[in-house]
Scaffold this active site. Sequence first.
Site: not given
Ligand code: DMJ
Length: 446
Positions: A111, A238, A335, A354, A438
Amino acid sequence: MKKTIILPLGILLITISAFTQPVNKKQMKNEVKEAFLHAWNGYKQYAWGYDALKPLSKQGRNWYKQSLLMTPVDAFDVMKIMGLKKEAEEAKTIICEKLHFDVDMEVQNFEVSIRILAGLLSAYELDGDKRFLDLAVDLADRLIVVFNSPTGMPYRYVNLKTGKTSGPFSNPAEIGTYIIEYGVLSHHTGNPRYFDTAKKAMVKLHSLRSAIGLPGQGINVETGEWTNTESSISGGIDSYFEYMLKAAILFNDKDFRDMWQTSLAAVNRYMADTTASSFWYGRVNMNTGERTRTFYGALDAFFAGSLVLDGDLKRAAALQESNYKMWMLHGIEPEVLDYSTMQVKYPNYVLRPENIESIYYLYHFTHDEKYLRMGKDLFDNLQKYCRSEVGFTALENVITKERADDMESFFFAETLKYFYLLFEDGRSLDFDKVIFNTEAHPYKRF
Ligand code: DMJ
């Protein structure tokens, strides 16, 4: 705007909503900007200096004992993109004056890397102030010790001051989502160590895939043994897939291209699934490919964007139809959904990006107006169900619309950024000249 048509029989009234009308991009862009300011002002008023705003109780929240300024760092590049000079200056001032990492506290490497390290790097690229790069280098040098495991795959946690690592039980996303950030850091510092370390971990993880080419959901980074053999494109895996493709593009690297192609072939062969009218990717056993669960959710929705980035418009468009269906089922996406019954499995929504991310990618590659309409529907519902007095709230339950006292920093970094970019026609950021990490932090392609 609604248009009412009286049909010849004079009895039937059909209301055709704005769905069929062209989307006013300029107006939508301004609405997104206004929503951003609403959320930022809520943070400023009630949570200044904290990691995030709790929008219902109107107070700040920190992840750890000391704030890492998650919201200002994650939000800074959006402000630059939106042309919000005053707000960008406020964020920059607090980051440069207050953020430091010499703190005796254990943080989650994943994170902190995708939000803070990544946010500082895009801030440096967009703003040019070397202090952002200095902070990024200091942070990366404290984090990189996580890779000192017997396999070279990173531990999950590290103490920023002592360098003590912990958390050997990890997952592919927390092992293989650093190559973009570390590669960009190597590019700016001229030090190859960051890129090499992140690549080695990814190569190792890929070498441990099953005979049919899939990773599992859980792995011990000390032994390389899989601890959970379910495979999916969902949370926990993912962004590992996402980074194979993006690294192949950003670094023009054949190893990442091969990894992506091998993995994609297995994902399409075993996870892809269809119901009467829809296309999905479900969960399977990594060794046999047998279906384990017909689950798909908010996190999985990113994959339509990856597919179209890779040139597979057909699957991307079909999957985006499902993403949209998932969002509109109850007005806001859950979710997790069981797509075989369309029953909600996990009913919360944490302001995830997303779905809109994939819409943005699809609109970029097709210029098909329907993606603007999808984006507008998602945004209108977000305003309707998640906007609160001082920001936007997550939802405990998308069916009842019960709210949760949370506004994640990725709501700024990703959700609002992708909405804005969708409606602003590439004026402030040229899609083809950047790669997004991401967390939607953009980096110039080399
Ligand atoms: C974000 O922190 C990033 O996109 C991660 O790859 C997945 N979760 C959250 C958003 O949903």
